[in-house]
Design an enzyme around this catalytic site. Structure first.
Site, PDB file in Angstrom:
ATOM      1  N   HIS A 159      -2.931   7.928   6.166  1.00 31.60           N
ATOM      2  CA  HIS A 159      -3.122   6.610   5.571  1.00 31.60           C
ATOM      3  C   HIS A 159      -4.510   6.109   5.957  1.00 31.60           C
ATOM      4  CE1 HIS A 159      -2.068   2.847   3.765  1.00 31.60           C
ATOM      5  NE2 HIS A 159      -2.182   2.173   4.905  1.00 31.60           N
ATOM      6  N   GLU A 165      -1.074   4.992  13.560  1.00 32.75           N
ATOM      7  CA  GLU A 165      -0.748   6.228  12.840  1.00 32.75           C
ATOM      8  C   GLU A 165      -0.945   7.445  13.740  1.00 32.75           C
ATOM      9  OE1 GLU A 165      -1.512   8.464   8.560  1.00 32.75           O
ATOM     10  OE2 GLU A 165      -2.839   6.802   9.145  1.00 32.75           O
ATOM     11  N   PHE A 214       1.584  -3.485   3.961  1.00 30.00           N
ATOM     12  CA  PHE A 214       1.962  -4.810   4.445  1.00 30.00           C
ATOM     13  C   PHE A 214       3.461  -5.028   4.188  1.00 30.00           C
ATOM     14  CE2 PHE A 214      -2.343  -7.279   4.081  1.00 30.00           C
ATOM     15  CZ  PHE A 214      -2.844  -6.516   5.123  1.00 30.00           C
ATOM     16  N   HIS A 225      -9.881   1.711   0.073  1.00 30.00           N
ATOM     17  CA  HIS A 225      -8.431   1.559   0.028  1.00 30.00           C
ATOM     18  C   HIS A 225      -8.000   1.034  -1.337  1.00 30.00           C
ATOM     19  CE1 HIS A 225      -4.396   1.111   1.097  1.00 30.00           C
ATOM     20  NE2 HIS A 225      -4.480   0.336   2.168  1.00 30.00           N
ATOM     21  N   LYS A 257      -9.754   7.847   2.350  1.00 31.31           N
ATOM     22  CA  LYS A 257     -10.206   6.455   2.211  1.00 31.31           C
ATOM     23  C   LYS A 257     -11.624   6.282   2.765  1.00 31.31           C
ATOM     24  CE  LYS A 257      -5.684   4.142   2.272  1.00 31.31           C
ATOM     25  NZ  LYS A 257      -4.780   5.280   2.495  1.00 31.31           N
ATOM     26  N   CYS A 303       0.808  -1.221   0.000  1.00 27.43           N
ATOM     27  CA  CYS A 303       0.000   0.000   0.000  1.00 27.43           C
ATOM     28  C   CYS A 303       0.845   1.277   0.000  1.00 27.43           C
ATOM     29  CB  CYS A 303      -0.949  -0.001   1.197  1.00 27.43           C
ATOM     30  SG  CYS A 303      -1.935  -1.499   1.285  1.00 27.43           S
TER      31      CYS A 303
END
Length: 421
Positions: free
Chosen positions: A307, A318, A403, A344, A339, A167
């Site tokens: 994010h 975050e 990830f 996403h 998002k 991502c």
């Protein structure tokens, strides 16, 4: 440019393909109005799946776009990359025929690449045997197909590569493009990300990880970053592509400048293949390195496009990271996660979100975090809940975490011809 000082790099064109459309102005209006692009999936029958919704790009006609022959040779993710690049080139007004092709390049990220083609050809192999596999299989599914096809479209012979950091892919791609221009290896880069993981394997795989929201009865409210009732991210698809170029090139051709790319930072978690470091230490290092790269004081940052995926661990990590980096200034930051409207887009998310960040600088409007009814425990910053905010912002950070423990941050600012401090 002073001897030894990196070249200034500016954003002059932007293009996208999203569940909220492709027209840049309409996309921005929808985003700032808090409209959601999430809805029931129609790309395939989801009856047997745990999740039946996502941020799908609808009414996509590849044959009408590219013709029968070219469409057959392009996976959906490469189609999106090409379409968004065409929008960005048109938006920038750039004429590559007037520039040295060796100084113009492409850097487009994708977390997975041609998953549609992989699944289709695997089915053919299992049903009809290996002799029936298409000769276009590998050129269609490879992660670098997007970058390669875009470079071929305009005959660009400068740096050409692809980034695959889950991502964080698009953000890493844009950051690498920034560095190539700063050091003089390129003058202009087409950069960003593209992703089309709404497939049987993509949807089923993320659902098996229990990473996805399961609000099948209320898709538009499923993505709820930083909210108490968040239960996972919403899988989406699309592309976000930018034209970034050296300041002197942009000025020489009279280009419109949306914003200046000021800094880039990245760091690894070294912690877990899917879960974020619970203290957000890798994310914090990426943000700190980005600020250091830009030589930007902490209190000069106005807004963070987070994010913010709508996962329990990720949003909290975050938030902890932002508090660690910005200290008392974290309470003064304006933060939102787009998002919440788009879902996403995985490896494409950083491209679309940097476009949103640049539009925030350009228009003086900050998009909201929709579906934020009651902040979750520990999520106690200003996330611009539900309603857009009209306010001038001069410096904006955009975060992407993937990830594998990949963390990347970009910093952009309002462009001024005078040297930044």
């Amino acid at each position: 440019m002073n001897m030894g000082e990196p070249r200034r790099v500016v954003i002059t064109g932007m293009g996208l393909v999203t569940s909220l459309g492709e027209d840049l102005n309409q996309f921005w209006e929808a985003l700032c109005a808090g409209r959601s692009g999430v809805g029931p999936l129609t790309l395939f029958d989801t009856t047997e799946f745990k999740v039946h919704f996502g941020g799908q790009v609808r009414d996509w006609d590849s044959v009408a776009r590219f013709g029968v022959k070219e469409a057959r040779h392009l996976d959906r993710f490469a189609q999106f990359a090409l379409a968004a690049s065409e929008h960005a080139v048109a938006d920038s007004g750039i004429d590559f025929a007037k520039l040295p092709p060796e100084q113009c390049g492409v850097m487009i990220g994708s977390g997975i690449g041609g998953l549609n083609e992989f699944e289709a050809q695997h089915t053919i192999m299992m049903q009809k045997g290996p002799s029936r596999i298409s000769p276009f299989t590998i050129p269609k599914l490879m992660v670098n197909a997007g970058s390669g096809q875009v470079s071929i479209r305009w005959g660009l012979r400068g740096p050409c590569s692809a980034i695959a950091t889950a991502c964080a892919s698009a953000t890493n791609a844009i950051g690498d493009a920034l560095k190539l221009i700063q050091c003089g290896d390129a003058d202009v880069m087409i950069t960003g990300g593209s992703e089309t993981a709404i497939t049987h394997m993509g949807l089923g795989g993320f659902a098996a990880l229990r990473a996805l929201s399961t609000r099948n009865d209320d898709p538009e409210r499923a993505s709820r970053p930083f909210d108490r009732d968040r239960d996972g991210f919403v899988l989406s698809e699309g592309a976000g592509i930018l034209i970034v170029e050296a300041e002197e090139i942009a000025l020489a051709r009279g280009a419109r400048i949306y914003a200046e790319l000021l800094g880039y930072g990245m760091a690894g978690d070294g912690y877990h293949i899917t879960a974020p470091d619970e203290e957000g230490r890798g994310a914090a290092r990426a943000m700190k390195r980005c600020l250091d790269d830009a030589r930007a004081p902490i209190d000069s940052i106005d807004y963070v496009n987070a994010h913010g995926t709508s996962t329990g661990l990720g949003d909290l990590a975050e938030t902890i990271a932002m508090k660690s980096v910005f200290g008392p200034h974290a309470k003064r930051l304006m933060i939102s996660s787009t998002k919440s409207q788009l879902g996403h887009l995985l490896g494409a998310s950083g491209g679309v979100e940097l476009i949103a960040s640049a539009l925030a600088v350009d228009t003086g409007v900050l998009p909201p975090t929709i579906n934020l009814d009651e902040p979750g425990e520990g999520c106690d910053l200003d996330y611009i809940p539900n309603v857009a905010r009209e306010v001038r912002v001069d410096r904006v950070m955009s975060n992407s975490f993937g990830f594998g423990g990949h963390n990347a941050s970009l910093l952009i600012g309002r462009y001024s011809p005078s040297r930044r401090s």
